[in-house]
Write an enzyme that holds these catalytic residues in place. Sequence first.
Site, PDB file in Angstrom:
ATOM      1  N   ASP A  30       0.828  -1.224   0.002  1.00  0.00           N
ATOM      2  CA  ASP A  30      -0.027   0.090   0.086  1.00  0.00           C
ATOM      3  C   ASP A  30       0.933   1.215  -0.066  1.00  0.00           C
ATOM      4  O   ASP A  30       1.891   1.216   0.608  1.00  0.00           O
ATOM      5  CB  ASP A  30      -0.958   0.077   1.354  1.00  0.00           C
ATOM      6  N   HIS A 102      -9.885  -5.294  -3.713  1.00  0.00           N
ATOM      7  CA  HIS A 102      -8.643  -5.178  -2.918  1.00  0.00           C
ATOM      8  C   HIS A 102      -8.861  -5.888  -1.598  1.00  0.00           C
ATOM      9  O   HIS A 102      -9.808  -5.433  -0.712  1.00  0.00           O
ATOM     10  CB  HIS A 102      -7.792  -4.060  -3.020  1.00  0.00           C
TER      11      HIS A 102
HETATM   12  P1  5GP Z   1      -9.647   1.395   0.238  1.00  0.00           P
HETATM   13  O1  5GP Z   1      -9.855   2.723   1.117  1.00  0.00           O
HETATM   14  O2  5GP Z   1     -10.265   1.701  -1.159  1.00  0.00           O
HETATM   15  O3  5GP Z   1     -10.060   0.206   0.791  1.00  0.00           O
HETATM   16  O4  5GP Z   1      -8.188   1.157  -0.107  1.00  0.00           O
HETATM   17  C1  5GP Z   1      -7.383   1.637  -1.126  1.00  0.00           C
HETATM   18  C2  5GP Z   1      -5.778   1.767  -0.897  1.00  0.00           C
HETATM   19  O5  5GP Z   1      -5.234   1.923  -1.880  1.00  0.00           O
HETATM   20  C3  5GP Z   1      -5.506   2.926   0.324  1.00  0.00           C
HETATM   21  O6  5GP Z   1      -4.925   2.351   1.416  1.00  0.00           O
HETATM   22  C4  5GP Z   1      -4.475   3.458  -0.287  1.00  0.00           C
HETATM   23  O7  5GP Z   1      -3.461   3.991   0.363  1.00  0.00           O
HETATM   24  C5  5GP Z   1      -4.174   2.773  -1.472  1.00  0.00           C
HETATM   25  N1  5GP Z   1      -3.532   3.300  -2.641  1.00  0.00           N
HETATM   26  C6  5GP Z   1      -4.193   4.347  -3.349  1.00  0.00           C
HETATM   27  N2  5GP Z   1      -3.498   4.706  -4.698  1.00  0.00           N
HETATM   28  C7  5GP Z   1      -2.509   3.667  -4.602  1.00  0.00           C
HETATM   29  C8  5GP Z   1      -1.430   3.444  -5.741  1.00  0.00           C
HETATM   30  O8  5GP Z   1      -1.295   4.214  -6.608  1.00  0.00           O
HETATM   31  N3  5GP Z   1      -0.375   2.885  -5.322  1.00  0.00           N
HETATM   32  C9  5GP Z   1      -0.549   1.781  -4.042  1.00  0.00           C
HETATM   33  N4  5GP Z   1       0.285   1.026  -3.855  1.00  0.00           N
HETATM   34  N5  5GP Z   1      -1.721   2.030  -3.245  1.00  0.00           N
HETATM   35  C10 5GP Z   1      -2.510   2.992  -3.595  1.00  0.00           C
END
Ligand code: 5GP
Length: 116
Positions: A30, A102
Amino acid sequence: MTDCLFCKIVAREVPADIVHETDRTVAFKDINPTAPVHVLVVPREHVEDAAAITPEHADDLAALVVAAREVAEAEGVGGPDRGYRLVFNVGPDASNSVPHLHLHVIGGRAMTWPPG
Ligand code: 5GP
Ligand code: ZN
């Protein structure tokens, strides 16, 4: 999906720190970790979120959970003495921000319950 961030990471069009791969899944660190271990496991096939999962996704779903265990073991938080949290965020109340399924693998510190 042409305009999906995690599809682009799967396709190697956007860089990421990939730590694990199978024929069905890709796992990468992440970009904004919430714990010493914070890895996202995604299916190669685009699925919107956990609410979009149907019985046809059974193989992908099992592959995500198996990959998460392998990631946790490789990162040193698997096994009976440590532990980790697996999270699917769904929708705005859970602050889901990337619309490609994810599974968060979070570990390396003690966590509280309920989550914030
Ligand atoms: P959600 O809140 O949708 O469950 O989690 C999305 C996750 O994706 C977040 O923890 C955020 O930090 C991560 N994330 C967002 N953009 C990117 C990116 O471009 N690369 C990586 N490796 N992680 C990302
Ligand atoms: Zn996607």
